[in-house]
Enzyme design. Structure first.
Site, PDB file in Angstrom:
ATOM      1  N   GLY A  12       0.710  -1.372   0.057  1.00 36.01           N
ATOM      2  CA  GLY A  12      -0.073   0.082  -0.021  1.00 36.01           C
ATOM      3  C   GLY A  12       1.080   1.262  -0.095  1.00 36.01           C
ATOM      4  CG  ASN A  87       2.595   3.664   5.669  1.00 34.80           C
ATOM      5  OD1 ASN A  87       1.794   3.969   5.342  1.00 34.80           O
ATOM      6  ND2 ASN A  87       2.991   2.125   5.632  1.00 34.80           N
ATOM      7  CE1 TYR A 149      -6.998   3.628  10.734  1.00 33.41           C
ATOM      8  CE2 TYR A 149      -8.637   5.165   9.892  1.00 33.41           C
ATOM      9  CZ  TYR A 149      -7.329   4.558   9.457  1.00 33.41           C
ATOM     10  OH  TYR A 149      -6.556   4.753   8.887  1.00 33.41           O
TER      11      TYR A 149
HETATM   12  N1  LIG Z   1      -5.915   2.673   2.459  1.00 27.69           N
HETATM   13  C1  LIG Z   1      -6.543   3.819   2.982  1.00 27.69           C
HETATM   14  O1  LIG Z   1      -7.629   4.012   2.524  1.00 27.69           O
HETATM   15  C2  LIG Z   1      -6.003   4.816   4.038  1.00 27.69           C
HETATM   16  C3  LIG Z   1      -6.628   5.904   4.374  1.00 27.69           C
HETATM   17  C4  LIG Z   1      -6.198   6.733   5.096  1.00 27.69           C
HETATM   18  C5  LIG Z   1      -5.064   6.229   6.037  1.00 27.69           C
HETATM   19  N2  LIG Z   1      -4.410   5.090   5.706  1.00 27.69           N
HETATM   20  C6  LIG Z   1      -3.207   4.635   6.577  1.00 27.69           C
HETATM   21  O2  LIG Z   1      -2.226   4.549   5.789  1.00 27.69           O
HETATM   22  C7  LIG Z   1      -1.173   3.586   6.436  1.00 27.69           C
HETATM   23  C8  LIG Z   1      -0.856   2.604   5.465  1.00 27.69           C
HETATM   24  O3  LIG Z   1      -1.891   1.916   5.219  1.00 27.69           O
HETATM   25  P1  LIG Z   1      -2.149   1.194   3.820  1.00 27.69           P
HETATM   26  O4  LIG Z   1      -3.588   1.327   3.228  1.00 27.69           O
HETATM   27  O5  LIG Z   1      -1.256   1.015   3.080  1.00 27.69           O
HETATM   28  O6  LIG Z   1      -2.327  -0.673   4.371  1.00 27.69           O
HETATM   29  P2  LIG Z   1      -1.884  -1.883   3.768  1.00 27.69           P
HETATM   30  O7  LIG Z   1      -1.880  -2.051   2.153  1.00 27.69           O
HETATM   31  O8  LIG Z   1      -3.025  -2.992   4.707  1.00 27.69           O
HETATM   32  O9  LIG Z   1      -0.211  -2.137   4.261  1.00 27.69           O
HETATM   33  C9  LIG Z   1      -0.079  -2.213   5.557  1.00 27.69           C
HETATM   34  C10 LIG Z   1       1.448  -2.223   5.984  1.00 27.69           C
HETATM   35  O10 LIG Z   1       1.840  -2.224   7.356  1.00 27.69           O
HETATM   36  C11 LIG Z   1       2.219  -3.420   7.731  1.00 27.69           C
HETATM   37  N3  LIG Z   1       1.950  -3.745   9.107  1.00 27.69           N
HETATM   38  C12 LIG Z   1       0.474  -4.038   9.444  1.00 27.69           C
HETATM   39  N4  LIG Z   1       0.452  -4.495  10.884  1.00 27.69           N
HETATM   40  C13 LIG Z   1       1.987  -4.248  11.243  1.00 27.69           C
HETATM   41  C14 LIG Z   1       2.458  -4.516  12.391  1.00 27.69           C
HETATM   42  N5  LIG Z   1       1.699  -5.114  13.396  1.00 27.69           N
HETATM   43  N6  LIG Z   1       3.749  -4.327  12.682  1.00 27.69           N
HETATM   44  C15 LIG Z   1       4.526  -3.958  11.594  1.00 27.69           C
HETATM   45  N7  LIG Z   1       3.999  -3.897  10.247  1.00 27.69           N
HETATM   46  C16 LIG Z   1       2.702  -3.788  10.066  1.00 27.69           C
HETATM   47  C17 LIG Z   1       2.033  -4.487   6.689  1.00 27.69           C
HETATM   48  O11 LIG Z   1       2.831  -5.688   6.497  1.00 27.69           O
HETATM   49  P3  LIG Z   1       2.663  -6.973   7.522  1.00 27.69           P
HETATM   50  O12 LIG Z   1       1.087  -7.459   7.404  1.00 27.69           O
HETATM   51  O13 LIG Z   1       3.780  -7.932   6.752  1.00 27.69           O
HETATM   52  O14 LIG Z   1       3.097  -6.535   8.758  1.00 27.69           O
HETATM   53  C18 LIG Z   1       1.980  -3.761   5.534  1.00 27.69           C
HETATM   54  O15 LIG Z   1       3.233  -3.509   5.069  1.00 27.69           O
HETATM   55  C19 LIG Z   1      -2.046   3.166   7.782  1.00 27.69           C
HETATM   56  O16 LIG Z   1      -1.563   3.800   8.956  1.00 27.69           O
HETATM   57  C20 LIG Z   1      -3.419   3.544   7.449  1.00 27.69           C
HETATM   58  O17 LIG Z   1      -4.298   3.742   8.639  1.00 27.69           O
HETATM   59  C21 LIG Z   1      -4.885   4.195   4.951  1.00 27.69           C
END
Ligand SMILES: NC(=O)c1ccc[n+]([C@@H]2O[C@H](COP(=O)([O-])OP(=O)(O)OC[C@H]3O[C@@H](n4cnc5c(N)ncnc54)[C@H](OP(=O)(O)O)[C@@H]3O)[C@@H](O)[C@H]2O)c1
Length: 255
Positions: A12, A87, A149
């Site tokens: 992501g 992140n 959240y």
């Molecule tokens: N996508 C959206 O719509 C959105 C919108 C607003 C904000 N955000 C924020 O953007 C950030 C990234 O989200 P994303 O959408 O890119 O999510 P994603 O695609 O699900 O990626 C999450 C990443 O975080 C890692 N991760 C998850 N839990 C972890 C843990 N306990 N320890 C270490 N690494 C961990 C995962 O790898 P592993 O599973 O291998 O650990 C993966 O690399 C987050 O903070 C989210 O709240 C996302």
């Protein structure tokens, strides 16, 4: 060489940061739990752009996992980390009363405790060197009340704004990046039905990262990528809090 440590750098938004920084010639330290996926990402990034990539498998929900990353961030014998991107994060696909309390706590551990501890570990070195940046990935959810959240992301925004002020004049910057809905693994992992979310609300992770980096360069402390979300966030500050809460609940009717 500039070195960036990105938590959640394998998928992501975090992976989009890794790809962007690799093309800029930065060295990378990628942090996530899945070791195999970390290695796959590192091999691909090295091949695509010749980047130097370290991997660090750590679960940021645990004391040991956070300590391993803190150790790397303050290690004087390794290339210093110039950019920290806090992140890693996840959502919860159910309302507070129906979510196991352990999950709620895990969310706070990853999205509040780890952000605070990693930032605390990296700052002394950055301030000594007179340069560095901390990008804390929050969300537009910070501006609308919606469960743990949103509360965690509101903390990230307030924390980043406060740090940015504290760091003025040190050469070190801090910025909260607040994306709207972005195409990543986030919703599938949280079992949130993407079909409930209108098409116009979706962003690409790479556009979010480009906008965030541009805003960091401009010296912003809060970055909200895309005109449509800038308008929505501006409006959320004008309408009564109760109305904003109602609208946010209606975006996903499953709750
Ligand atoms: N996508 C959206 O719509 C959105 C919108 C607003 C904000 N955000 C924020 O953007 C950030 C990234 O989200 P994303 O959408 O890119 O999510 P994603 O695609 O699900 O990626 C999450 C990443 O975080 C890692 N991760 C998850 N839990 C972890 C843990 N306990 N320890 C270490 N690494 C961990 C995962 O790898 P592993 O599973 O291998 O650990 C993966 O690399 C987050 O903070 C989210 O709240 C996302």
């Amino acid at each position: 060489m500039t070195t960036a440590l990105i938590t959640g750098g394998t998928a992501g938004i975090g992976h989009a940061f890794a790809e962007k920084f690799a093309t800029l010639g930065y060295g990378l330290v990628l942090v996530a739990r899945d070791q195999e996926r970390l290695e796959d990402c590192a091999v691909r990034l090295r091949r695509q752009s010749g980047a130097t990539v370290e991997t660090l498998s750590a679960d940021l929900a645990t004391t040991e996992g956070r300590a391993a990353v803190e150790q790397r961030l303050s290690d004087a014998d390794r290339p210093p980390v110039d950019i920290l991107v806090n992140n890693a994060g996840f959502g919860l696909g159910s309302p507070f009363r129906r979510t196991p309390i352990e999950e709620e706590e895990r969310l706070i551990d990853v999205q509040v405790r780890a952000v605070m501890r990693l930032t605390h570990a990296v700052l002394p070195g950055m301030v000594d060197r007179g340069k560095g940046s901390v990008i804390n990935v929050a969300s537009v959810a910070a501006f609308v009340p919606r469960g743990t959240y949103s509360a965690a992301k509101a903390w990230v925004v307030a924390f980043s704004e406060s740090l940015a002020a504290e760091l003025a004049g040190t050469g070190v910057r801090c910025m909260a990046l607040c994306p709207g809905f972005a195409h990543t693994e986030f919703h599938e992992r949280a079992k949130i039905d993407e079909g409930d979310i209108p098409k116009w609300m979706w962003l690409n992770a790479s556009d979010v990262v480009d906008a965030g980096i541009e805003d960091l360069r401009k010296g912003l402390t809060v970055s909200v990528p895309s005109a449509r979300y800038k308008i929505l966030v501006g409006a959320s500050k004008l309408v009564p809090r109760r109305l904003a809460t109602k609208v946010s609940r209606n975006v996903s009717k499953r709750w």
